[in-house]
Design an enzyme around this catalytic site. Structure first.
Site, PDB file in Angstrom:
ATOM      1  N   LEU A 146       7.110  19.398 -55.319  1.00 19.25           N
ATOM      2  CA  LEU A 146       5.733  19.094 -54.910  1.00 19.25           C
ATOM      3  C   LEU A 146       5.266  20.206 -53.965  1.00 19.25           C
ATOM      4  O   LEU A 146       5.214  20.052 -52.765  1.00 19.25           O
ATOM      5  CB  LEU A 146       5.702  17.725 -54.226  1.00 19.25           C
ATOM      6  CG  LEU A 146       4.352  17.070 -53.914  1.00 19.25           C
ATOM      7  CD1 LEU A 146       3.428  17.073 -55.118  1.00 19.25           C
ATOM      8  CD2 LEU A 146       4.567  15.645 -53.431  1.00 19.25           C
ATOM      9  N   HIS A 147       4.933  21.361 -54.556  1.00 16.18           N
ATOM     10  CA  HIS A 147       4.568  22.536 -53.765  1.00 16.18           C
ATOM     11  C   HIS A 147       3.062  22.547 -53.507  1.00 16.18           C
ATOM     12  O   HIS A 147       2.375  21.552 -53.731  1.00 16.18           O
ATOM     13  CB  HIS A 147       5.059  23.820 -54.447  1.00 16.18           C
ATOM     14  CG  HIS A 147       4.508  24.019 -55.821  1.00 16.18           C
ATOM     15  ND1 HIS A 147       3.455  24.853 -56.078  1.00 16.18           N
ATOM     16  CD2 HIS A 147       4.844  23.466 -57.013  1.00 16.18           C
ATOM     17  CE1 HIS A 147       3.178  24.826 -57.376  1.00 16.18           C
ATOM     18  NE2 HIS A 147       3.997  23.985 -57.962  1.00 16.18           N
ATOM     19  N   ALA A 148       2.546  23.675 -53.059  1.00 18.08           N
ATOM     20  CA  ALA A 148       1.169  23.710 -52.562  1.00 18.08           C
ATOM     21  C   ALA A 148       0.117  23.282 -53.601  1.00 18.08           C
ATOM     22  O   ALA A 148      -0.813  22.549 -53.271  1.00 18.08           O
ATOM     23  CB  ALA A 148       0.839  25.106 -52.023  1.00 18.08           C
ATOM     24  N   GLU A 171       1.598  20.852 -64.787  1.00 21.74           N
ATOM     25  CA  GLU A 171       2.259  22.069 -64.320  1.00 21.74           C
ATOM     26  C   GLU A 171       2.714  22.993 -65.446  1.00 21.74           C
ATOM     27  O   GLU A 171       2.630  24.206 -65.310  1.00 21.74           O
ATOM     28  CB  GLU A 171       3.461  21.678 -63.455  1.00 21.74           C
ATOM     29  CG  GLU A 171       4.037  22.806 -62.645  1.00 21.74           C
ATOM     30  CD  GLU A 171       3.330  22.965 -61.308  1.00 21.74           C
ATOM     31  OE1 GLU A 171       4.005  23.027 -60.302  1.00 21.74           O
ATOM     32  OE2 GLU A 171       2.088  23.022 -61.295  1.00 21.74           O
TER      33      GLU A 171
END
Lengths: 100, 158
Positions: free
Chosen positions: A20-22, A93
């Site tokens: 769960l990145h930016a 994603e």
């Protein structure tokens, strides 16, 4: 009175290989802000505000992490549904994985 | 992960001149070249990769903070730097606020966990409004370095 305070929650799994990145955190906060309800994310040790990217990033949720999403407020059901869909679709994603 | 694990001290900038997103990214990347953290030959490719990432969605995460970043095969470990713009730069942040505080990160493609933990450290420390304010009003790179060191030593127990 008009202030019904429904609370609903569900478990989600971080399916993105990068965690769960930016970018997903940004998508999550943008979606959460569309709703009146309070949206919170919980892991084993923390409870954070889903409407704040900064807060969401403090979870450092890697791929495979299980989180609880909790929505409280007049549109809690719809909000939880919308947030759940983001996780179920891995925040779309795949389309954007930068290869090399 | 601590700031000292990824911030190249010699690349810290307390007064960014650029007034645009790309300008700031170029200045910070150049600082990393000057500090020896990345090779001059990779400068253009890294700037392009960071800009490409920005096209997917701004890394302005609110409260006047942005974390422009990319994966890049030229680095073998996570490298980053910090910069402050006193006038603020439009970064298309979620909250619409101009950005004054920048954390730029370049990470090896096969280490997503390190990148996440750096983001975690940055965002956790920046929840402290005093820390944010002190960074934004830093007079020189040494002030920023000291603030980061202080945060590192406090952050352990949270």
């Amino acid at each position: 009175m008009g202030s019904r305070e429904d609370m609903v929650s569900r478990e989600v799994v971080v399916g993105m290989p990068q965690g769960l990145h930016a970018r997903p955190a940004d998508q999550l906060a943008r979606e959460a802000r569309k709703w009146q309800s309070r949206i919170e994310l919980l892991n084993d040790t923390q409870r954070v505000d889903g409407k704040s990217i900064l807060e969401v990033l403090t979870l450092a949720a890697e791929a495979g992490t299980r989180l609880i999403v909790e929505a409280t407020g007049p549109d809690a059901h719809e909000a939880l549904e919308a947030i759940g869909v983001l996780f179920d679709r891995n925040f779309n994603e795949q389309e954007n994985t930068e290869g090399r | 992960m601590k700031f000292s694990d990824f911030v190249a001290t010699d690349a810290i900038r307390s007064h960014v001149d650029a007034g645009t997103k790309e300008g700031v990214i170029r200045e910070m990347t150049q600082s990393l070249v000057n500090a020896g953290s990345i090779a001059a030959a990779d400068y253009e490719s890294i700037v392009k990769a960071i800009m490409k990432r920005e096209d997917l969605g701004s890394t302005g995460i609110g409260r006047g903070v942005a974390v422009p970043h990319t994966k890049h095969p030229s680095v073998s470990r996570l490298v980053g730097t910090v910069a402050v713009s006193h006038s603020g730069v439009d970064f298309e942040s979620l909250d619409g606020e101009p950005v004054q505080l920048f954390f730029l990160l370049v990470s090896p493609p096969d280490r997503p966990g390190d990148h996440l933990r750096a983001l975690e450290n940055i965002s956790r420390q920046l929840r402290d409004e005093t820390f944010c304010r002190q960074l934004k009003s830093a007079k020189g790179p040494v002030d920023i370095q000291h603030l980061l060191e202080e945060a590192d030593s406090h952050g352990v127990a949270s």
